[in-house]
Design an enzyme around this catalytic site. Structure first.
Site, PDB file in Angstrom:
ATOM      1  N   VAL A 120      42.504  42.083  41.987  1.00  0.00           N
ATOM      2  CA  VAL A 120      43.010  43.403  41.600  1.00  0.00           C
ATOM      3  C   VAL A 120      43.502  43.254  40.161  1.00  0.00           C
ATOM      4  CG1 VAL A 120      45.302  42.801  42.563  1.00  0.00           C
ATOM      5  CG2 VAL A 120      44.686  45.196  42.314  1.00  0.00           C
ATOM      6  N   VAL A 272      31.994  38.904  37.286  1.00  0.00           N
ATOM      7  CA  VAL A 272      31.190  38.174  36.293  1.00  0.00           C
ATOM      8  C   VAL A 272      30.416  37.090  37.029  1.00  0.00           C
ATOM      9  CG1 VAL A 272      31.312  36.616  34.311  1.00  0.00           C
ATOM     10  CG2 VAL A 272      32.690  38.714  34.362  1.00  0.00           C
ATOM     11  N   HIS A 551      49.897  27.707  45.103  1.00  0.00           N
ATOM     12  CA  HIS A 551      50.005  27.335  43.685  1.00  0.00           C
ATOM     13  C   HIS A 551      48.916  26.366  43.248  1.00  0.00           C
ATOM     14  CE1 HIS A 551      54.541  28.195  44.459  1.00  0.00           C
ATOM     15  NE2 HIS A 551      53.870  29.306  44.206  1.00  0.00           N
ATOM     16  N   HIS A 594      57.078  27.484  40.998  1.00  0.00           N
ATOM     17  CA  HIS A 594      56.023  28.472  41.222  1.00  0.00           C
ATOM     18  C   HIS A 594      55.377  28.714  39.862  1.00  0.00           C
ATOM     19  CE1 HIS A 594      57.863  29.816  45.215  1.00  0.00           C
ATOM     20  NE2 HIS A 594      58.623  28.858  44.739  1.00  0.00           N
TER      21      HIS A 594
HETATM   22  C1  LIG Z   1      50.185  34.893  47.940  1.00  0.00           C
HETATM   23  C2  LIG Z   1      50.646  34.302  46.643  1.00  0.00           C
HETATM   24  C3  LIG Z   1      52.003  34.147  46.431  1.00  0.00           C
HETATM   25  C4  LIG Z   1      52.448  33.589  45.228  1.00  0.00           C
HETATM   26  N1  LIG Z   1      53.796  33.595  44.962  1.00  0.00           N
HETATM   27  C5  LIG Z   1      54.232  33.246  43.720  1.00  0.00           C
HETATM   28  C6  LIG Z   1      55.586  33.441  43.349  1.00  0.00           C
HETATM   29  O1  LIG Z   1      56.395  33.961  44.115  1.00  0.00           O
HETATM   30  N2  LIG Z   1      55.954  33.046  42.114  1.00  0.00           N
HETATM   31  C7  LIG Z   1      55.072  32.479  41.233  1.00  0.00           C
HETATM   32  O2  LIG Z   1      55.478  32.091  40.137  1.00  0.00           O
HETATM   33  N3  LIG Z   1      53.789  32.306  41.562  1.00  0.00           N
HETATM   34  C8  LIG Z   1      53.335  32.714  42.763  1.00  0.00           C
HETATM   35  N4  LIG Z   1      52.011  32.622  43.070  1.00  0.00           N
HETATM   36  C9  LIG Z   1      51.111  31.996  42.086  1.00  0.00           C
HETATM   37  C10 LIG Z   1      50.802  32.884  40.889  1.00  0.00           C
HETATM   38  O3  LIG Z   1      50.675  34.233  41.268  1.00  0.00           O
HETATM   39  C11 LIG Z   1      49.487  32.396  40.255  1.00  0.00           C
HETATM   40  O4  LIG Z   1      49.620  31.027  39.978  1.00  0.00           O
HETATM   41  C12 LIG Z   1      49.161  33.118  38.957  1.00  0.00           C
HETATM   42  O5  LIG Z   1      48.991  34.490  39.190  1.00  0.00           O
HETATM   43  C13 LIG Z   1      47.892  32.538  38.354  1.00  0.00           C
HETATM   44  O6  LIG Z   1      47.467  33.335  37.281  1.00  0.00           O
HETATM   45  P1  LIG Z   1      45.961  33.282  36.787  1.00  0.00           P
HETATM   46  O7  LIG Z   1      45.845  34.181  35.638  1.00  0.00           O
HETATM   47  O8  LIG Z   1      45.574  31.862  36.659  1.00  0.00           O
HETATM   48  O9  LIG Z   1      45.105  33.829  38.026  1.00  0.00           O
HETATM   49  P2  LIG Z   1      45.165  35.232  38.755  1.00  0.00           P
HETATM   50  O10 LIG Z   1      46.465  35.913  38.493  1.00  0.00           O
HETATM   51  O11 LIG Z   1      44.815  34.989  40.176  1.00  0.00           O
HETATM   52  O12 LIG Z   1      44.028  36.092  38.035  1.00  0.00           O
HETATM   53  C14 LIG Z   1      42.652  35.819  38.139  1.00  0.00           C
HETATM   54  C15 LIG Z   1      41.924  37.145  38.045  1.00  0.00           C
HETATM   55  O13 LIG Z   1      40.550  36.924  37.778  1.00  0.00           O
HETATM   56  C16 LIG Z   1      39.781  37.790  38.587  1.00  0.00           C
HETATM   57  N5  LIG Z   1      38.462  37.180  38.742  1.00  0.00           N
HETATM   58  C17 LIG Z   1      38.179  36.002  39.318  1.00  0.00           C
HETATM   59  N6  LIG Z   1      36.866  35.738  39.250  1.00  0.00           N
HETATM   60  C18 LIG Z   1      36.298  36.782  38.615  1.00  0.00           C
HETATM   61  C19 LIG Z   1      34.967  37.086  38.250  1.00  0.00           C
HETATM   62  N7  LIG Z   1      33.946  36.252  38.522  1.00  0.00           N
HETATM   63  N8  LIG Z   1      34.725  38.257  37.621  1.00  0.00           N
HETATM   64  C20 LIG Z   1      35.736  39.102  37.334  1.00  0.00           C
HETATM   65  N9  LIG Z   1      37.023  38.858  37.667  1.00  0.00           N
HETATM   66  C21 LIG Z   1      37.304  37.706  38.294  1.00  0.00           C
HETATM   67  C22 LIG Z   1      40.585  37.875  39.868  1.00  0.00           C
HETATM   68  O14 LIG Z   1      40.211  38.961  40.666  1.00  0.00           O
HETATM   69  C23 LIG Z   1      41.997  37.942  39.337  1.00  0.00           C
HETATM   70  O15 LIG Z   1      42.389  39.264  39.061  1.00  0.00           O
HETATM   71  C24 LIG Z   1      51.522  33.144  44.256  1.00  0.00           C
HETATM   72  C25 LIG Z   1      50.156  33.309  44.468  1.00  0.00           C
HETATM   73  C26 LIG Z   1      49.715  33.895  45.656  1.00  0.00           C
HETATM   74  C27 LIG Z   1      48.236  34.080  45.860  1.00  0.00           C
END
Ligand SMILES: Cc1cc2nc3c(=O)[nH]c(=O)nc-3n(C[C@H](O)[C@H](O)[C@H](O)COP(=O)(O)OP(=O)(O)OC[C@H]3O[C@@H](n4cnc5c(N)ncnc54)[C@H](O)[C@@H]3O)c2cc1C
Length: 679
Positions: A120, A272, A551, A594
């Site tokens: 999302v 993608v 995480h 986290h």
């Molecule tokens: C259930 C849950 C609870 C958590 N609780 C906490 C918390 O309380 N505190 C905390 O600090 N961290 C928490 N985390 C961890 C934290 O949310 C993540 O580590 C952080 O959001 C990672 O950021 P990111 O940008 O790497 O990935 P994400 O925020 O996951 O973003 C990746 C994005 O890329 C998109 N994407 C992926 N592949 C493609 C593709 N091929 N084409 C187009 N779009 C794509 C995905 O849909 C997503 O929107 C939690 C995670 C989860 C799942």
């Protein structure tokens, strides 16, 4: 009076921004098709939206973001925007969740574990448990040293960047009254950033009792765990905006304020499928754009990148996208029918995750949170937030040093016996040595275990989560089909010390709950119960019940190429001139926190270095989003050489969130998830 308010409906029509809302956000895949942007960002999650915001702040540069999931706004947005939505109406297991599952875990009775990830706008920051905590300066400095650029990636700079992303608001006087041991140091926080960090508007006295009982069992109450020393017990901040008690996340923090920019385009509902590359320059492969599609078998579109492609797909999807694009272990790619473009054995390796479980008690005589669809906004601002980061000496006493020495020998043996490329073995060695030296060694006073105090559906839990795993896993594409799930194998508990830390964490969690003043606030222990007393019984319980703490990291580690690295100190994928990864996958070691704060920080740093490196636009560059295709990349419509083979027109897709029924029980919350599974 504010406690009587109903939860806000967050209708976008009511917002002062309504006139400009979603101007740049569309679900119609044709809008980007065949267009050229300076930067193409893959994934509109936590990191992707930070990068898109910063790069599009200069109107001379055009930016496109492609997000696989829907917009966070629209039908069902309450489950994201209302903090306690986590507890009574979770977005997990809905269409806003990738719903990944691990391979069967050899050390956990073959169990396959659920691995949710946000799908999302806002990514996992839209669906997570809102905890905002930071790892230690020592760990960040280890990361800087492993990355080969301590100035850029060590504590001082990432600490600055974490503060840059933050808008800190102190707790209300009424919360402070209920929680006299809640303390903070405003100087450790940023005041001008995009993400609100604060505390819920309501509090319950047993949270303070938890801090007292932690102190009585050896983990002192911390007056500031955000300034580089995270050991201790405290009431953590959450990503909450106290102005309306809503979740603060990358969608409303970094995109709402930027989405009227004519040079920024955001496409939702499209995945993608690969990065397009030009390998004609023998020195470095150049990313020329990406392909994307709404779903398997639908039209594959192309969008071109004039300057860079930035992958921000998160710790599971980013390595998969690289592998689908021919970047990874050449032999493994060959086995699944993908031509190798860059042989980079570290892609998808070095996976680390926090493993969690819990002790739970029946509710006692204390007061408990009231959340739900009928609760007020302030009641629904409640999320669990008391935490303790525990050191090795508290867990193991005087035998901690021997245990760590044993772990050093075990690591050496495991590395030498592993059936892995030498580069991956070196990644293991470098990262495990850093963890042993800077966290696990008792002299480091690091925090290899976290305890969380949580109210979950009428019971009270102390959850425990390993923070410094020496287990190492993989995320590997299983097919050239981008819509096939990758194989996720965290190899939980493959290091003996990981199980020992969980086991002693269990004993400590029980001890904290049996210590005054918390003991007086709790009823009888419900799980694991009095039948679990011996080491063997605790270990069996962990193998049967433990779950992810959500995480995962390190699958595109920032390490030297010879040491299994995937990106360099500038976040460039090795062997490329303009393909970067900016997300949680680049952190080379699991941090004892986290992951949100570090990911906001690294995304800010990543955006800064991209901006520093960019040359001025040629005078022909326009300031409006997208321009006609340049170079040799294919235009829109079905592209030759795509992995889908389908030609059905997608016809675009609505940008609104899918309609999903409200559910009455949460499935997972960071930490609390464990609880719900045990119920
Ligand atoms: C259930 C849950 C609870 C958590 N609780 C906490 C918390 O309380 N505190 C905390 O600090 N961290 C928490 N985390 C961890 C934290 O949310 C993540 O580590 C952080 O959001 C990672 O950021 P990111 O940008 O790497 O990935 P994400 O925020 O996951 O973003 C990746 C994005 O890329 C998109 N994407 C992926 N592949 C493609 C593709 N091929 N084409 C187009 N779009 C794509 C995905 O849909 C997503 O929107 C939690 C995670 C989860 C799942």
């Amino acid at each position: 009076a504010s406690t009587q308010r109903r939860a806000p409906s967050f209708s976008s029509q009511d917002s002062p921004l309504a006139g400009m809302l979603r101007r740049s956000v569309t679900g119609n895949g044709n809008t980007l098709s065949g267009q050229t942007f300076d930067y193409v960002v893959v994934g509109g999650g936590l990191a992707g939206l930070v990068v898109a915001n910063r790069l599009s702040a200069d109107s001379n540069f055009t930016v496109a973001v492609i997000e696989a999931g829907a917009d966070a706004y629209g039908a069902g947005q309450e489950r994201i925007l209302v903090p306690a939505g986590n507890l009574y109406n979770s977005a997990l297991r809905s269409a806003q969740d990738w719903n990944w599952q691990t391979e069967g875990q050899a050390e956990m009775g073959g169990r396959q574990l659920a691995w949710p990830r946000g799908k999302v706008l806002g990514g996992s920051s839209a669906v997570n448990g809102l905890y905002m905590v930071r790892a230690s300066a020592a760990e960040h400095n280890s990361w800087g040293a492993l990355a080969g650029d301590s100035d850029r990636w060590g504590w001082d700079n990432v600490y600055r960047a974490m503060k840059k992303s933050e808008h800190f608001v102190p707790p209300s006087a009424s919360v402070q009254e209920v929680l006299p041991d809640l303390s903070y140091n405003a100087a450790s926080h940023g005041q001008d950033g995009s993400i609100y960090t604060s505390w819920p508007g309501v509090a319950y006295s047993s949270t303070n009792d938890f801090l007292q009982s932690m102190a009585a069992t050896g983990t002192a109450i911390s007056s500031d765990s955000y300034g580089g020393e995270n050991w201790g017990a405290f009431v953590a901040q959450s990503s909450i905006n106290p102005n309306d008690w809503s979740r603060s996340f990358s969608r409303n923090g970094y995109l709402d304020t930027a989405q009227d920019r004519p040079n920024l385009s955001v496409l939702t509902g499209h995945t993608v499928t690969k990065v397009l590359t030009d390998a004609s320059d023998a020195n470095a492969v150049r990313a020329t754009g990406v392909q994307y599609a709404a779903a398997s078998g639908q039209t594959v579109h192309t969008v071109n990148a004039r300057r860079e492609v930035i992958i921000s797909g998160g710790a599971i999807n980013s390595p998969q996208i690289l592998q689908l694009s021919g970047i990874g272990d050449a032999q493994q790619l060959q086995r699944i029918g993908i031509d190798s473009i860059i042989d980079l054995p570290g892609v998808g390796h070095n996976l680390q995750d926090h493993l969690a479980s819990s002790v739970s008690w029946a509710a006692g005589s204390g007061s408990y949170p009231v959340t739900g669809p009928d609760a007020s906004a302030i009641q629904n601002s409640f999320v669990n937030s008391a935490i303790g980061y525990v050191n090795m000496t508290t867990l193991f006493g005087s035998s901690a040093a021997d245990l760590v020495n044993d772990a050093r020998s075990e690591v050496a043996q495991r590395i030498s016996a592993a059936n892995m490329r030498d580069e991956v073995k070196r990644a293991w060695n470098a990262t495990m040595t850093a963890q042993l030296d800077k966290v696990l060694d008792p002299a480091a006073n690091g925090s290899p275990l976290e305890l969380l105090f949580a109210y979950v559906f009428g019971s009270i839990q102390i959850q425990l989560a390993s923070q410094t795993p020496l287990s190492r896993g993989t995320v590997l594409a299983t097919s050239a089909d981008p819509f096939q799930a990758p194989a996720i194998d965290p190899q939980y508990l493959s290091a003996a010390i990981d199980l020992a830390i969980m086991r002693e964490g269990f004993k400590l969690a029980r001890r904290v709950g049996e210590t005054q003043p918390l003991a007086a606030a709790l009823g009888n222990e419900q799980s694991p119960g009095s039948g679990v007393q011996t080491d063997r019984q605790f270990e069996a319980f962990i193998r049967n019940q433990a779950q992810t703490e959500y995480h995962p990291s390190s699958t595109c580690s920032q390490l030297p190429r010879a040491d299994g690295g995937v990106v360099d100190a500038n976040l460039l994928v090795y062997g490329t001139s303009n393909l970067r990864v900016v997300d949680a996958s680049i952190v080379p070691i699991a941090l004892s926190a986290h992951l949100m704060t570090a990911t906001y920080g690294l995304a800010e740093v990543g955006a800064e270095l991209i901006i520093e490196a960019r040359t001025p636009p040629p005078s022909s560059t326009t300031s409006s989003a997208g321009s006609e295709p340049t170079g040799s990349s294919t235009g829109g419509g079905s592209s030759a050489g795509n992995n889908n083979g389908g030609s059905t027109s997608s016809g675009g897709q609505s940008s609104g969130a899918p309609t999903l029924s409200v559910r009455s029980a949460a499935l997972f919350v960071c930490g609390a998830a464990v609880a719900s599974l045990l119920l």
